[in-house]
Scaffold this active site. Structure first.
Site, PDB file in Angstrom:
ATOM      1  N   CYS A  99       0.831  -1.207   0.000  1.00 31.00           N
ATOM      2  CA  CYS A  99       0.000   0.000   0.000  1.00 31.00           C
ATOM      3  C   CYS A  99       0.868   1.261   0.000  1.00 31.00           C
ATOM      4  O   CYS A  99       1.483   1.592   1.007  1.00 31.00           O
ATOM      5  CB  CYS A  99      -0.912  -0.052   1.231  1.00 31.00           C
ATOM      6  SG  CYS A  99      -1.782   1.482   1.590  1.00 31.00           S
ATOM      7  N   CYS A 143      -0.014   3.895   2.586  1.00 31.82           N
ATOM      8  CA  CYS A 143       0.388   3.440   3.927  1.00 31.82           C
ATOM      9  C   CYS A 143       1.840   3.814   4.202  1.00 31.82           C
ATOM     10  O   CYS A 143       2.178   4.268   5.294  1.00 31.82           O
ATOM     11  CB  CYS A 143       0.220   1.924   4.062  1.00 31.82           C
ATOM     12  SG  CYS A 143      -1.486   1.353   3.876  1.00 31.82           S
TER      13      CYS A 143
END
Length: 107
Positions: free
Chosen positions: A32, A35
């Site tokens: 991600c 993230c």
């Protein structure tokens, strides 16, 4: 202790549910991009609020049961726990100052 803490199915209750300070739980994954962009801000939050709140990271790929338990559909998904209950939930990358303000509202 400063910095974020990794939690899993075994340690989640101790680190989050039984915590005597508010806990920001970051549900994230290695793949991600957002993230990874959020991670440095969360480390700063953990250090700035050390002793008053804590930051716990949960890898959704390794901890699918925890992710399902808290209905994590999109990541990064940030949940604030206080007294063992979710008191706030937000998705996406936010500025460090906004995250600190959200956490401080529960301290």
């Amino acid at each position: 202790m400063s910095g974020s803490i990794e939690a899993n199915q075994v340690t989640f209750k101790q680190e989050v549910i039984d915590s005597d300070v508010p806990v920001l739980v970051d549900f994230w994954a290695d793949w991600c991009g957002p993230c990874h962009r959020l991670a440095p801000a969360l480390e700063d939050v953990a250090e700035e609020l050390a002793g008053r709140a804590k930051v716990v990271k949960v890898n959704v790929d390794q901890e699918r049961v925890l992710a399902a338990t808290y209905q994590v559909m999109s990541i990064p998904n940030l949940l604030i726990f206080k007294g063992g209950e979710v008191v706030e939930n937000f998705v996406g990358v936010e500025p460090k100052e906004d995250i600190i303000a959200r956490l401080e509202a529960h301290i």
